[in-house]
Design a protein around this motif. Structure first.
Motif, PDB file in Angstrom:
ATOM      1  N   LYS A 213       0.822  -1.287   0.115  1.00 20.04           N
ATOM      2  CA  LYS A 213      -0.145  -0.037   0.064  1.00 20.04           C
ATOM      3  C   LYS A 213       0.797   1.346  -0.077  1.00 20.04           C
ATOM      4  CE  LYS A 213      -3.688   2.338   2.415  1.00 20.04           C
ATOM      5  NZ  LYS A 213      -4.739   2.311   3.702  1.00 20.04           N
ATOM      6  N   GLU A 214       1.873   1.364   0.776  1.00 22.77           N
ATOM      7  CA  GLU A 214       2.563   2.520   1.036  1.00 22.77           C
ATOM      8  C   GLU A 214       3.714   2.674  -0.096  1.00 22.77           C
ATOM      9  OE1 GLU A 214       1.775   4.776   2.726  1.00 22.77           O
ATOM     10  OE2 GLU A 214       0.351   3.802   3.960  1.00 22.77           O
ATOM     11  N   ASN A 215       4.373   1.214  -0.649  1.00 23.31           N
ATOM     12  CA  ASN A 215       5.389   1.204  -1.294  1.00 23.31           C
ATOM     13  C   ASN A 215       6.534   2.406  -1.405  1.00 23.31           C
ATOM     14  OD1 ASN A 215       6.503   0.160  -3.792  1.00 23.31           O
ATOM     15  ND2 ASN A 215       5.408   1.285  -5.136  1.00 23.31           N
ATOM     16  N   PRO A 216       7.125   2.348  -0.328  1.00 23.66           N
ATOM     17  CA  PRO A 216       8.308   3.090  -0.214  1.00 23.66           C
ATOM     18  C   PRO A 216       9.399   2.982  -1.110  1.00 23.66           C
ATOM     19  CG  PRO A 216       7.946   2.031   2.036  1.00 23.66           C
ATOM     20  CD  PRO A 216       7.174   1.570   0.931  1.00 23.66           C
ATOM     21  N   PRO A 217      10.050   3.778  -1.793  1.00 19.12           N
ATOM     22  CA  PRO A 217      11.037   3.727  -2.647  1.00 19.12           C
ATOM     23  C   PRO A 217      12.200   2.746  -2.408  1.00 19.12           C
ATOM     24  CG  PRO A 217      10.734   5.947  -2.492  1.00 19.12           C
ATOM     25  CD  PRO A 217      10.019   5.479  -1.133  1.00 19.12           C
ATOM     26  N   LYS A 218      12.501   1.738  -3.500  1.00 16.90           N
ATOM     27  CA  LYS A 218      13.382   0.691  -3.351  1.00 16.90           C
ATOM     28  C   LYS A 218      13.222  -0.281  -2.141  1.00 16.90           C
ATOM     29  CE  LYS A 218      17.300   3.297  -5.524  1.00 16.90           C
ATOM     30  NZ  LYS A 218      18.362   3.686  -5.482  1.00 16.90           N
ATOM     31  N   ALA A 219      12.044  -0.086  -1.537  1.00 17.53           N
ATOM     32  CA  ALA A 219      11.670  -1.204  -0.343  1.00 17.53           C
ATOM     33  C   ALA A 219      11.484  -2.451  -0.799  1.00 17.53           C
ATOM     34  CB  ALA A 219      10.424  -0.609   0.474  1.00 17.53           C
ATOM     35  N   ARG A 220      11.560  -3.490  -0.040  1.00 18.84           N
ATOM     36  CA  ARG A 220      11.303  -4.930  -0.243  1.00 18.84           C
ATOM     37  C   ARG A 220      10.846  -5.743   0.959  1.00 18.84           C
ATOM     38  NH1 ARG A 220      16.252  -7.101  -3.585  1.00 18.84           N
ATOM     39  NH2 ARG A 220      16.552  -4.853  -4.149  1.00 18.84           N
ATOM     40  N   LEU A 221      10.459  -6.652   1.119  1.00 18.89           N
ATOM     41  CA  LEU A 221      10.221  -7.674   2.176  1.00 18.89           C
ATOM     42  C   LEU A 221      11.450  -8.284   2.041  1.00 18.89           C
ATOM     43  CD1 LEU A 221       8.478  -8.881   4.413  1.00 18.89           C
ATOM     44  CD2 LEU A 221       7.818 -10.524   2.709  1.00 18.89           C
ATOM     45  N   SER A 222      12.038  -8.432   3.158  1.00 26.40           N
ATOM     46  CA  SER A 222      13.189  -9.500   3.326  1.00 26.40           C
ATOM     47  C   SER A 222      12.730 -10.310   4.687  1.00 26.40           C
ATOM     48  CB  SER A 222      14.506  -8.712   3.937  1.00 26.40           C
ATOM     49  OG  SER A 222      15.582  -9.471   4.131  1.00 26.40           O
ATOM     50  N   LEU A 223      12.818 -11.723   4.278  1.00 22.77           N
ATOM     51  CA  LEU A 223      12.535 -12.785   5.299  1.00 22.77           C
ATOM     52  C   LEU A 223      13.894 -13.484   5.501  1.00 22.77           C
ATOM     53  CD1 LEU A 223       8.983 -14.171   4.186  1.00 22.77           C
ATOM     54  CD2 LEU A 223       9.680 -12.563   6.032  1.00 22.77           C
ATOM     55  N   GLN A 224      13.895 -14.252   6.677  1.00 22.08           N
ATOM     56  CA  GLN A 224      15.263 -15.062   6.866  1.00 22.08           C
ATOM     57  C   GLN A 224      15.068 -16.335   6.578  1.00 22.08           C
ATOM     58  OE1 GLN A 224      14.471 -13.797  11.199  1.00 22.08           O
ATOM     59  NE2 GLN A 224      16.462 -12.752  11.040  1.00 22.08           N
ATOM     60  N   ILE A 225      15.739 -16.666   5.373  1.00 27.49           N
ATOM     61  CA  ILE A 225      15.769 -17.807   4.701  1.00 27.49           C
ATOM     62  C   ILE A 225      16.372 -19.024   5.276  1.00 27.49           C
ATOM     63  CG2 ILE A 225      15.200 -17.056   2.210  1.00 27.49           C
ATOM     64  CD1 ILE A 225      17.967 -17.761   1.638  1.00 27.49           C
ATOM     65  N   HIS A 226      17.551 -18.483   6.284  1.00 24.87           N
ATOM     66  CA  HIS A 226      18.039 -19.588   7.054  1.00 24.87           C
ATOM     67  C   HIS A 226      17.390 -20.281   8.067  1.00 24.87           C
ATOM     68  CE1 HIS A 226      18.923 -15.582   8.688  1.00 24.87           C
ATOM     69  NE2 HIS A 226      18.820 -15.923   9.998  1.00 24.87           N
TER      70      HIS A 226
END
Length: 236
Positions: A213-226
């Motif tokens: 919804k907010e879509n901040p510039p250059k933002a992404r979700l980062s989950l901890q795949i380890h």
């Protein structure tokens, strides 16, 4: 010169834009922050076993590099300095020595990942040297540590203008997310922005909806795949 090293191991990067890359982790011991331990909330640090300065072993540069080269004799893995806190006290001096050595070794041989990545907590001062890249946390109110943040680091990141640098927000609740938007409006960083949910507390699906919804510039979700691959274990 000695650094206080808790462990050195080979895995894959678990977060951010380098996620999935084969990586040698150099984990320093000692951090003065205690994130998440507020009122009736629990400490959320992923590495409580490395928070104390006595939870590591004193190592000089030669010993660290020897162990790294034993693990990765071809020198093709990313090097990631983490903690604890790799820029706190004498660990900061050792981190600089490691970055200079790896960068000078790899930049002349066309090896990948010449600049080690430093994961830092946002309290310590960063520099504009080109022999390193940063994943810099900004601690939000839910951490209880926001007042410890070094705001001048935003100016340094802008001066660096390195396409591999990252700012990471770990979000506990909606208030944290709203505060992150205020921070972005105030400092207007032009680097990569990572959003991670507090493990076990924040619903990642809900966080995704806020980001969309907010879509901040250059933002992404980062989950901890380890944690997806091996659970909440150390040395992986």
């Amino acid at each position: 010169m000695l650094g206080n090293v808790h462990e050195i191991y080979h895995s894959v990067s678990g977060e951010g834009i380098s996620q999935g890359i084969p990586t040698i982790f150099i984990r320093f011991a000692g951090c003065s922050l205690r994130c998440g331990k507020t009122e009736n909330k629990k400490l959320w640090c992923d590495t409580p076993y490395a928070l104390g300065p006595n939870q590591g072993n004193s190592m000089d540069l030669d010993s660290i590099i020897k162990e790294v080269e034993t693990i990765d004799p071809f020198g093709t893995s990313q090097i990631l300095l983490t903690g604890g806190e790799p820029l706190e006290g004498k660990n900061g001096e050792m981190s600089s020595l490691i970055c200079k050595y790896i960068f000078q070794t790899r930049i002349h041989t066309n090896k990948p990942y010449p600049a080690p990545r430093i994961e830092t907590n946002g309290k310590e001062t960063i520099t504009d040297e080109t022999d390193r890249v940063y994943t810099m946390d900004y601690k939000l109110p839910g951490s209880g540590m926001e007042e410890r943040m070094e705001k001048e680091n935003f100016s340094v990141l802008r001066k660096r203008h390195n396409i591999l640098d990252e700012i990471k927000f770990v979000v506990r609740d909606r208030y944290d997310f709203e505060r992150s938007l205020e921070v972005l409006r105030e400092f207007s960083p032009d680097t990569n922005i990572l959003y991670s949910p507090v493990f076990g507390e924040m619903d990642a699906n809900e966080l995704v909806e806020w980001i969309k919804k907010e879509n901040p510039p250059k933002a992404r979700l980062s989950l901890q795949i380890h944690k997806v691959l091996w659970g909440n274990k150390k040395g992986v």
